[in-house]
Structure formats: structure tokens, C-alpha cells
Design a protein around this motif. Structure first.
Motif, PDB file in Angstrom:
ATOM      1  N   SER A 159       1.355   6.159  -7.249  1.00 29.64           N
ATOM      2  CA  SER A 159       0.150   6.726  -7.844  1.00 29.64           C
ATOM      3  C   SER A 159       0.013   8.232  -7.634  1.00 29.64           C
ATOM      4  O   SER A 159      -0.464   8.933  -8.526  1.00 29.64           O
ATOM      5  CB  SER A 159      -1.094   6.013  -7.322  1.00 29.64           C
ATOM      6  OG  SER A 159      -1.276   6.261  -5.959  1.00 29.64           O
ATOM      7  N   SER A 165       0.829  -1.205   0.000  1.00 32.50           N
ATOM      8  CA  SER A 165       0.000   0.000   0.000  1.00 32.50           C
ATOM      9  C   SER A 165       0.864   1.256   0.000  1.00 32.50           C
ATOM     10  O   SER A 165       0.566   2.227  -0.705  1.00 32.50           O
ATOM     11  CB  SER A 165      -0.920   0.014   1.211  1.00 32.50           C
ATOM     12  OG  SER A 165      -1.792  -1.070   1.178  1.00 32.50           O
ATOM     13  N   ASN A 184       2.258   1.741  -3.382  1.00 28.72           N
ATOM     14  CA  ASN A 184       1.215   2.228  -4.275  1.00 28.72           C
ATOM     15  C   ASN A 184       1.017   3.734  -4.123  1.00 28.72           C
ATOM     16  O   ASN A 184       0.835   4.452  -5.101  1.00 28.72           O
ATOM     17  CB  ASN A 184      -0.086   1.484  -3.993  1.00 28.72           C
ATOM     18  CG  ASN A 184      -1.169   1.828  -4.980  1.00 28.72           C
ATOM     19  OD1 ASN A 184      -0.912   2.378  -6.039  1.00 28.72           O
ATOM     20  ND2 ASN A 184      -2.389   1.511  -4.619  1.00 28.72           N
TER      21      ASN A 184
END
Length: 84
Positions: A42, A35, A38
Motif C-alpha cells: 500500500s 500486515s 500490506n
């Protein structure tokens, strides 16, 4: 990614214990790292897209990016299902 893959092998499940708190904590730690990775990927990508896209095309571009990323999920599930 490698640590997560190793955690799913049946031999590592028997070594670490399938239903133990230690295995659950290790798996949660690895998924937390996923996570975090990510987020670090992102957020800069979305920021770059926002900066480079003209205002009049912003909604079109973000709807296309969202459609591509969400459209890939069934394909990922299919590949995962075939490989496992």
C-alpha cells in the motif's frame, strides 16, 4: 495466505490445539506477515498515486481510492460468509 488457510481447517485446529498459546502465537505471526505485506504494497501504491496526480486533483483522487477500497469491504465479507 496458504499458511493462514491451513490454520483455519478443523483438522489443524485439533492438531495444534484450539485454545493453546502455540496456536495463538502461530496465528498472530501469520497475521503479522499479512500486515507487513500490506505495508509493502500500500505505501508504494499511495506514493505512486501522490507523485502522478496533479495537486489540484489530489483530494478527489484520494477520496475515490478510499471509497473504492472501503466499498469493497462489504463485498469481501459477503464472499467470505458464503464460502465459509
Amino acid at each position: 495466505m496458504l499458511i493462514f488457510s491451513i490454520l483455519l481447517f478443523p483438522k489443524s485446529l485439533t492438531v495444534l490445539g484450539n485454545d493453546t498459546i502455540g496456536y495463538l502465537a502461530l496465528l498472530a505471526g501469520v497475521l503479522s506477515l499479512f500486515s507487513l505485506a500490506n505495508i509493502f504494497i500500500s505505501v508504494p501504491v499511495q506514493t505512486y498515486i501522490q507523485k502522478e496526480t496533479p495537486d489540484e486533483y489530489m483530494s478527489r483522487v484520494f477520496s475515490l481510492v478510499s471509497m473504492i477500497s472501503r466499498g469493497g469491504m462489504p463485498l469481501d465479507a459477503l464472499v467470505y460468509g458464503i464460502c465459509s
